[in-house]
Scaffold this active site. Structure first.
Site, PDB file in Angstrom:
ATOM      1  N   SER A 157       0.851  -1.198   0.000  1.00 40.88           N
ATOM      2  CA  SER A 157       0.000   0.000   0.000  1.00 40.88           C
ATOM      3  C   SER A 157       0.877   1.235   0.000  1.00 40.88           C
ATOM      4  O   SER A 157       1.999   1.212   0.538  1.00 40.88           O
ATOM      5  CB  SER A 157      -0.865   0.015   1.263  1.00 40.88           C
ATOM      6  N   TYR A 182       0.180   0.202  10.626  1.00 39.86           N
ATOM      7  CA  TYR A 182      -0.220  -0.243   9.280  1.00 39.86           C
ATOM      8  C   TYR A 182       0.912   0.038   8.287  1.00 39.86           C
ATOM      9  O   TYR A 182       1.279  -0.818   7.475  1.00 39.86           O
ATOM     10  CB  TYR A 182      -1.493   0.487   8.855  1.00 39.86           C
TER      11      TYR A 182
HETATM   12  N1  NAP Z   1      -8.841  -0.813   0.218  1.00 40.70           N
HETATM   13  C1  NAP Z   1      -7.825   0.010   0.004  1.00 40.70           C
HETATM   14  O1  NAP Z   1      -7.986   1.222  -0.251  1.00 40.70           O
HETATM   15  C2  NAP Z   1      -6.417  -0.504   0.054  1.00 40.70           C
HETATM   16  C3  NAP Z   1      -5.375   0.382  -0.253  1.00 40.70           C
HETATM   17  C4  NAP Z   1      -4.074  -0.072  -0.195  1.00 40.70           C
HETATM   18  C5  NAP Z   1      -3.826  -1.385   0.154  1.00 40.70           C
HETATM   19  N2  NAP Z   1      -4.840  -2.222   0.456  1.00 40.70           N
HETATM   20  C6  NAP Z   1      -4.509  -3.606   0.847  1.00 40.70           C
HETATM   21  O2  NAP Z   1      -5.309  -4.492   0.112  1.00 40.70           O
HETATM   22  C7  NAP Z   1      -5.514  -5.694   0.875  1.00 40.70           C
HETATM   23  C8  NAP Z   1      -6.991  -6.060   0.819  1.00 40.70           C
HETATM   24  O3  NAP Z   1      -7.712  -5.017   1.419  1.00 40.70           O
HETATM   25  P1  NAP Z   1      -9.272  -4.845   1.234  1.00 40.70           P
HETATM   26  O4  NAP Z   1      -9.507  -3.411   1.030  1.00 40.70           O
HETATM   27  O5  NAP Z   1      -9.782  -5.831   0.274  1.00 40.70           O
HETATM   28  O6  NAP Z   1      -9.763  -5.203   2.719  1.00 40.70           O
HETATM   29  P2  NAP Z   1     -10.897  -6.175   3.295  1.00 40.70           P
HETATM   30  O7  NAP Z   1     -12.095  -6.140   2.424  1.00 40.70           O
HETATM   31  O8  NAP Z   1     -11.031  -5.840   4.733  1.00 40.70           O
HETATM   32  O9  NAP Z   1     -10.235  -7.617   3.144  1.00 40.70           O
HETATM   33  C9  NAP Z   1      -9.207  -8.033   3.999  1.00 40.70           C
HETATM   34  C10 NAP Z   1      -9.235  -9.539   4.121  1.00 40.70           C
HETATM   35  O10 NAP Z   1      -8.182  -9.930   5.005  1.00 40.70           O
HETATM   36  C11 NAP Z   1      -8.712 -10.926   5.866  1.00 40.70           C
HETATM   37  N3  NAP Z   1      -7.988 -11.033   7.137  1.00 40.70           N
HETATM   38  C12 NAP Z   1      -7.849 -10.089   8.089  1.00 40.70           C
HETATM   39  N4  NAP Z   1      -7.185 -10.598   9.147  1.00 40.70           N
HETATM   40  C13 NAP Z   1      -6.908 -11.901   8.846  1.00 40.70           C
HETATM   41  C14 NAP Z   1      -6.266 -12.955   9.544  1.00 40.70           C
HETATM   42  N5  NAP Z   1      -5.780 -12.806  10.800  1.00 40.70           N
HETATM   43  N6  NAP Z   1      -6.151 -14.157   8.936  1.00 40.70           N
HETATM   44  C15 NAP Z   1      -6.664 -14.353   7.698  1.00 40.70           C
HETATM   45  N7  NAP Z   1      -7.297 -13.392   6.993  1.00 40.70           N
HETATM   46  C16 NAP Z   1      -7.419 -12.176   7.567  1.00 40.70           C
HETATM   47  C17 NAP Z   1     -10.139 -10.471   6.113  1.00 40.70           C
HETATM   48  O11 NAP Z   1     -10.885 -11.527   6.651  1.00 40.70           O
HETATM   49  P3  NAP Z   1     -12.126 -11.224   7.642  1.00 40.70           P
HETATM   50  O12 NAP Z   1     -13.119 -10.466   6.821  1.00 40.70           O
HETATM   51  O13 NAP Z   1     -12.586 -12.582   8.025  1.00 40.70           O
HETATM   52  O14 NAP Z   1     -11.574 -10.412   8.764  1.00 40.70           O
HETATM   53  C18 NAP Z   1     -10.548 -10.081   4.705  1.00 40.70           C
HETATM   54  O15 NAP Z   1     -10.942 -11.221   3.975  1.00 40.70           O
HETATM   55  C19 NAP Z   1      -4.962  -5.418   2.261  1.00 40.70           C
HETATM   56  O16 NAP Z   1      -3.703  -6.023   2.371  1.00 40.70           O
HETATM   57  C20 NAP Z   1      -4.814  -3.899   2.299  1.00 40.70           C
HETATM   58  O17 NAP Z   1      -3.761  -3.486   3.139  1.00 40.70           O
HETATM   59  C21 NAP Z   1      -6.134  -1.819   0.405  1.00 40.70           C
END
Ligand code: NAP
Length: 316
Positions: A157, A182
């Site tokens: 990120s 983070y």
């Molecule tokens: N959205 C953005 O703007 C953005 C920007 C930059 C980077 N990112 C990165 O993109 C990635 C995906 O983000 P997203 O936006 O799709 O978020 P999200 O919808 O919250 O998805 C995150 C996933 O990670 C899982 N997770 C969390 N803790 C876990 C654990 N202890 N063991 C196994 N799985 C776990 C969650 O499972 P549960 O639902 O069961 O908790 C969920 O399936 C992340 O790495 C984030 O840092 C996102």
């Protein structure tokens, strides 16, 4: 040789979707593993890979929720995995290795952001433990299953802008700050890909880090709504602000990094908007780019050693 952070150009961009980058790509016979592949960007990643013909393994902390989210998506298997629990990582990996199957694509997409101070395992800070150390242990344990030419994609990120690795105190024994926590974990994701690519070069395993863009997903669950407005993430009527992507656009860079032949000679690259990212020239996270501490090969090697020591996993 370290890849230069210079645009290719790829022909894709910030508005490309995961389906756009996979148009004409046939993944029949390929097996992918997508952590977090049942929510937000991961869900769109899983769906796009499955539409292109891949079999997709989705390790899930909440398998029942994952099963619901992925109902109707063909070729997907859900397995139990908590990245904050090294015993769970070991058990998941052993179960997979026992099947004798191989993996062509691993996308480390699971993550948590800006949580209140949380400790997991032996008192580790949760962002560092879940976002980085859990994935480090998972890929290491799955090493025997990585097919020659397999690609590993670490979803990092532009949040990494805020912190290098806190070498003196990676677990925030003092001065916990949810954004710095983070940020450190996202710098760790980028450094992980850099060093994994170096170690995997002999066997053809390539690794990439990606910034997916800014996308409203359940990731923001720990941030109060008022803060969304204050940070300019949403317009006054609650719509995503200019510069934000849809989840399908947000999934595109990881899918591109996992499949594009244009990256064959650029292992270890940090990517955004379906291309190699340039060095960041500002602190504007929406513009992105990559900071020097996230592409430092010495730091990557040092973090690898620290992570091996902490997790007891050193497979490469
Ligand atoms: N959205 C953005 O703007 C953005 C920007 C930059 C980077 N990112 C990165 O993109 C990635 C995906 O983000 P997203 O936006 O799709 O978020 P999200 O919808 O919250 O998805 C995150 C996933 O990670 C899982 N997770 C969390 N803790 C876990 C654990 N202890 N063991 C196994 N799985 C776990 C969650 O499972 P549960 O639902 O069961 O908790 C969920 O399936 C992340 O790495 C984030 O840092 C996102």
């Amino acid at each position: 040789m370290i890849t230069k952070q210079r645009k290719l150009p790829s022909g894709f961009g910030a508005h490309s979707t995961a389906d756009d980058v996979l148009a004409g790509v046939d993944l029949t016979g390929a097996t992918a593993l997508v952590t977090g592949g049942y929510s937000g960007l991961g869900l769109e990643t899983t769906r796009a890979l499955a539409r292109a013909g891949a079999r997709v393994i989705v390790p899930a902390r909440r398998p029942d929720i994952a099963g619901e989210a992925l109902r109707g998506t063909p070729g997907v298997e859900v397995g139990a995995l908590d990245l904050g629990d090294l015993e769970s990582v070991r058990a998941f990996s052993d179960r997979f290795l026992d099947t004798g199957r191989t993996l062509d694509i691993v996308i480390n997409g699971a993550g948590v952001m800006a949580c209140p101070e949380t400790r997991v395992g032996p008192g580790w800070e949760a962002h560092f433990a879940i976002n980085h150390l859990g994935h480090f242990a998972l890929v290491g344990r799955l090493r025997p299953a990585l097919a020659p030419g397999a690609r590993v994609v670490a979803v990092a990120s532009s949040g990494h802008f805020l912190s290098d690795i806190r070498w003196q105190d990676p677990h925030f024994r003092t001065g916990y700050d949810r954004w710095l926590a983070y940020a450190q974990s996202k710098t760790a994701n980028a450094l992980f890909a850099l060093h994994l690519d170096r170690l995997g070069a002999d066997t053809g395993v390539r690794a990439y880090a990606v910034h997916p863009g800014s996308i409203l997903t359940p990731l923001q669950r720990h941030i109060p709504r008022e803060e969304w407005y204050a940070r300019g993430w949403v317009t006054p009527d609650g719509e995503p602000a200019d510069g934000f992507k849809t989840p399908r656009q947000g999934a595109a860079t990881a899918v591109w990094a996992a499949t594009s032949p244009l990256l064959d000679a650029h292992g270890g690259a940090y990517c955004q908007d379906c291309d190699i990212a340039e060095a960041a020239t500002t602190d504007d996270m929406l513009l992105g780019g990559v900071k020097p501490w996230a592409t430092d090969p010495h730091a990557a090697s040092r973090l690898w050693d620290l992570s091996s020591e902490l997790t007891g996993v050193n497979a490469f």
